[in-house]
Design a protein around this motif. Structure first.
Motif, PDB file in Angstrom:
ATOM      1  N   ARG A   1       0.605  -1.360  -0.026  1.00 24.97           N
ATOM      2  CA  ARG A   1       0.090   0.028  -0.067  1.00 24.97           C
ATOM      3  C   ARG A   1       0.870   1.166  -0.140  1.00 24.97           C
ATOM      4  NH1 ARG A   1      -3.828  -0.535   5.102  1.00 24.97           N
ATOM      5  NH2 ARG A   1      -1.642  -0.772   6.154  1.00 24.97           N
ATOM      6  N   ALA A   2       0.458   2.294  -0.367  1.00 23.69           N
ATOM      7  CA  ALA A   2       1.170   3.500  -0.440  1.00 23.69           C
ATOM      8  C   ALA A   2       1.278   4.065   0.760  1.00 23.69           C
ATOM      9  CB  ALA A   2       0.192   4.729  -1.062  1.00 23.69           C
ATOM     10  N   SER A   3       0.661   4.015   1.890  1.00 19.57           N
ATOM     11  CA  SER A   3       0.929   4.215   3.378  1.00 19.57           C
ATOM     12  C   SER A   3       2.206   3.410   3.849  1.00 19.57           C
ATOM     13  CB  SER A   3      -0.331   4.238   4.207  1.00 19.57           C
ATOM     14  OG  SER A   3      -0.515   2.701   4.190  1.00 19.57           O
ATOM     15  N   ASP A   4       2.347   2.035   3.558  1.00 19.00           N
ATOM     16  CA  ASP A   4       3.411   1.264   3.975  1.00 19.00           C
ATOM     17  C   ASP A   4       4.605   1.586   3.388  1.00 19.00           C
ATOM     18  OD1 ASP A   4       1.624  -0.369   5.266  1.00 19.00           O
ATOM     19  OD2 ASP A   4       1.151  -1.701   3.807  1.00 19.00           O
ATOM     20  N   ARG A   5       4.543   2.182   1.942  1.00 21.42           N
ATOM     21  CA  ARG A   5       5.755   2.715   1.254  1.00 21.42           C
ATOM     22  C   ARG A   5       6.271   4.120   1.838  1.00 21.42           C
ATOM     23  NH1 ARG A   5       8.904   2.348  -3.181  1.00 21.42           N
ATOM     24  NH2 ARG A   5       9.445   4.024  -4.315  1.00 21.42           N
ATOM     25  N   VAL A   6       5.331   4.873   2.167  1.00 22.64           N
ATOM     26  CA  VAL A   6       5.544   6.121   2.854  1.00 22.64           C
ATOM     27  C   VAL A   6       6.222   5.755   4.090  1.00 22.64           C
ATOM     28  CG1 VAL A   6       4.471   8.388   3.891  1.00 22.64           C
ATOM     29  CG2 VAL A   6       3.790   7.694   1.641  1.00 22.64           C
ATOM     30  N   ALA A   7       5.682   4.701   4.831  1.00 24.56           N
ATOM     31  CA  ALA A   7       6.294   4.430   6.460  1.00 24.56           C
ATOM     32  C   ALA A   7       7.603   3.985   6.258  1.00 24.56           C
ATOM     33  CB  ALA A   7       5.523   3.572   7.055  1.00 24.56           C
ATOM     34  N   ALA A   8       8.129   3.215   5.144  1.00 23.02           N
ATOM     35  CA  ALA A   8       9.232   2.402   5.253  1.00 23.02           C
ATOM     36  C   ALA A   8      10.344   3.564   4.546  1.00 23.02           C
ATOM     37  CB  ALA A   8       9.136   1.531   4.082  1.00 23.02           C
ATOM     38  N   LEU A   9       9.876   4.624   3.857  1.00 27.32           N
ATOM     39  CA  LEU A   9      10.841   5.420   3.146  1.00 27.32           C
ATOM     40  C   LEU A   9      11.030   6.575   4.341  1.00 27.32           C
ATOM     41  CD1 LEU A   9       9.422   6.108  -0.308  1.00 27.32           C
ATOM     42  CD2 LEU A   9      11.546   5.468   0.221  1.00 27.32           C
ATOM     43  N   THR A  10       9.959   6.896   5.085  1.00 27.77           N
ATOM     44  CA  THR A  10      10.237   7.763   6.261  1.00 27.77           C
ATOM     45  C   THR A  10      11.372   7.062   7.174  1.00 27.77           C
ATOM     46  OG1 THR A  10       8.090   8.574   6.357  1.00 27.77           O
ATOM     47  CG2 THR A  10       9.086   8.871   8.163  1.00 27.77           C
ATOM     48  N   ALA A  11      11.212   5.849   7.641  1.00 28.08           N
ATOM     49  CA  ALA A  11      12.336   5.170   8.309  1.00 28.08           C
ATOM     50  C   ALA A  11      13.546   5.125   7.811  1.00 28.08           C
ATOM     51  CB  ALA A  11      11.889   3.775   8.528  1.00 28.08           C
ATOM     52  N   THR A  12      13.615   5.106   6.529  1.00 27.99           N
ATOM     53  CA  THR A  12      14.761   5.087   5.630  1.00 27.99           C
ATOM     54  C   THR A  12      15.732   6.288   5.702  1.00 27.99           C
ATOM     55  OG1 THR A  12      14.048   3.401   4.044  1.00 27.99           O
ATOM     56  CG2 THR A  12      16.051   4.750   3.313  1.00 27.99           C
TER      57      THR A  12
END
Length: 380
Positions: free
Chosen positions: A48-59
């Motif tokens: 999901r888009a929200s999962d991608r945003v969360a992962a990139l935020t952590a990155t």
């Protein structure tokens, strides 16, 4: 890239001058490496888009933490090298005498050492004296050699790590760009209301202070406003929205003599700003002389105001989960990390580089309160 950077830091940071600080930097480096690994796995599994945003935020956060650890290590290495060079310079005459004595002993053959004006007894006494002095000279020579070797090692480490840091800065920039795109592509955030741009524009035009705008903002509601749900906030335990150092506390006057009810944080250039709790975006955009401002409502009658960003994410009415990106600080002029000096100066209010500053205000109802009553911090 950053993984290699932080793991290499963890290995050599033990050579630095302050053992406790070195251990802290090494631990921070290992934590950043682990966080980046986990973020990479989450990004690969994101559907999901929200999962991608969360992962990139952590990155992005892992990059920032790793680069901070490396900068700290570089700074400690530079300090240690400077201290060793000062010590060696102060001992220059002593070192010259030591080297002369060692050279004299090295040139003397056995026959010369047995000759003495006072005969065999004088030669015996001289031999005893040399035997007593030689171990001390050897110990001093070994200490000198260690210092010289440490200077050379620290210099090489700084050169290698500075190059790695430049690569890390490029990687962090790529992660920020990917995060910005992911936020723009995100369409699955829930909404509490739809902003009325006319009402907002009228409110901005009619107010002259942040207090007036925030007060009026709480009165604006849309026809699809939904009741808020969720756990109550853990007041006093919330994480700051950005890594930084407190420059001014609530009520402290700035250089112009203006005192505001919020706090000012010094941050690194392009630092990521995130929401400290699940919250509704009440406003994002320019406001008065505060620059770009994000106003969040984590629960009824509570507003978090973040001012001074260069890039904003999201739109009014969206409900953000805890830790979601709000925006980025400024300072991304492409010059940071281009040489060893700028690398070491790119700190939170350190060196000659002017830090970015984030203004944070918390309002309970219509009353501003000390933000440090809400956020957990041991800085400043």
């Amino acid at each position: 890239m950053i993984r290699a950077l932080v793991l290499s830091l963890a290995l050599w940071v033990g050579l630095l001058a302050a053992p406790l600080a070195a251990q802290d930097a090494g631990a921070a480096a290992r934590q950043a490496a682990a966080a980046l690994d986990q973020a990479g796995r989450d990004l690969a599994a994101a559907e999901r888009a929200s999962d991608r945003v969360a992962a990139l935020t952590a990155t992005v956060r892992a990059y920032e933490d790793g680069l901070t650890a490396l900068r700290d290590g570089l700074r400690d290495a530079a300090i240690r090298e400077a201290a060793l060079r000062r010590d060696l310079s102060a001992r220059e005459r002593e070192v010259a005498s030591l080297l002369a004595a060692l050279q004299t002993l090295g040139r003397a053959d056995v026959a010369q050492q047995l000759l003495h004006p006072e005969g065999p007894l004088g030669a015996a006494r001289s031999g005893m004296l040399v035997s007593a002095v030689t171990p001390g000279l050897a110990a001093e020579a070994q200490a000198l050699a260690r210092d010289l070797q440490e200077v050379a090692t620290l210099r090489q480490l700084q050169e290698n790590a500075a190059e790695t840091l430049r690569d890390g800065l490029s990687g962090a920039q790529e992660a920020r760009a990917a995060l910005s795109q992911a936020v723009a592509d995100r369409t699955d955030l829930p909404r509490r209301f739809t902003e009325d741009p006319v009402q907002t524009a009228v409110l901005i035009a009619a107010t002259e202070t942040l207090e007036g705008f925030a007060s009026g903002l709480t009165q604006i509601t849309g026809p699809d406003m939904a009741p808020e749900s969720g756990a109550r906030l853990a007041k006093g335990d919330l994480a700051l929205p950005v890594s930084g150092r407190i420059l001014r506390r609530a009520g402290e006057a700035d250089a112009a003599g203006v005192a505001r009810p919020g706090i000012v944080l010094a941050t690194r250039p392009e630092a990521l700003v995130t929401t400290p709790a699940a919250a509704t975006i009440r406003y994002v955009g320019p406001l008065l002389d505060y620059g770009l401002v994000a106003i969040l409502e984590p629960q009824a009658d509570i507003l978090f105001v973040f001012a001074g960003l260069e890039t904003l994410f999201g739109a009014a009415g969206q409900v953000l989960p805890e830790g979601a990106p709000i925006g980025l600080m400024g300072g991304g002029d492409g010059t940071a990390g281009t040489n060893n000096t700028s690398v070491l100066q790119a700190g939170e209010g350190t060196g000659n580089t002017r830090p970015e500053t984030l203004y944070i205000e918390v309002r309970e109802g219509d009353t501003p309160v000390d933000p440090l009553a809400w956020f957990a911090t041991d800085k400043g």
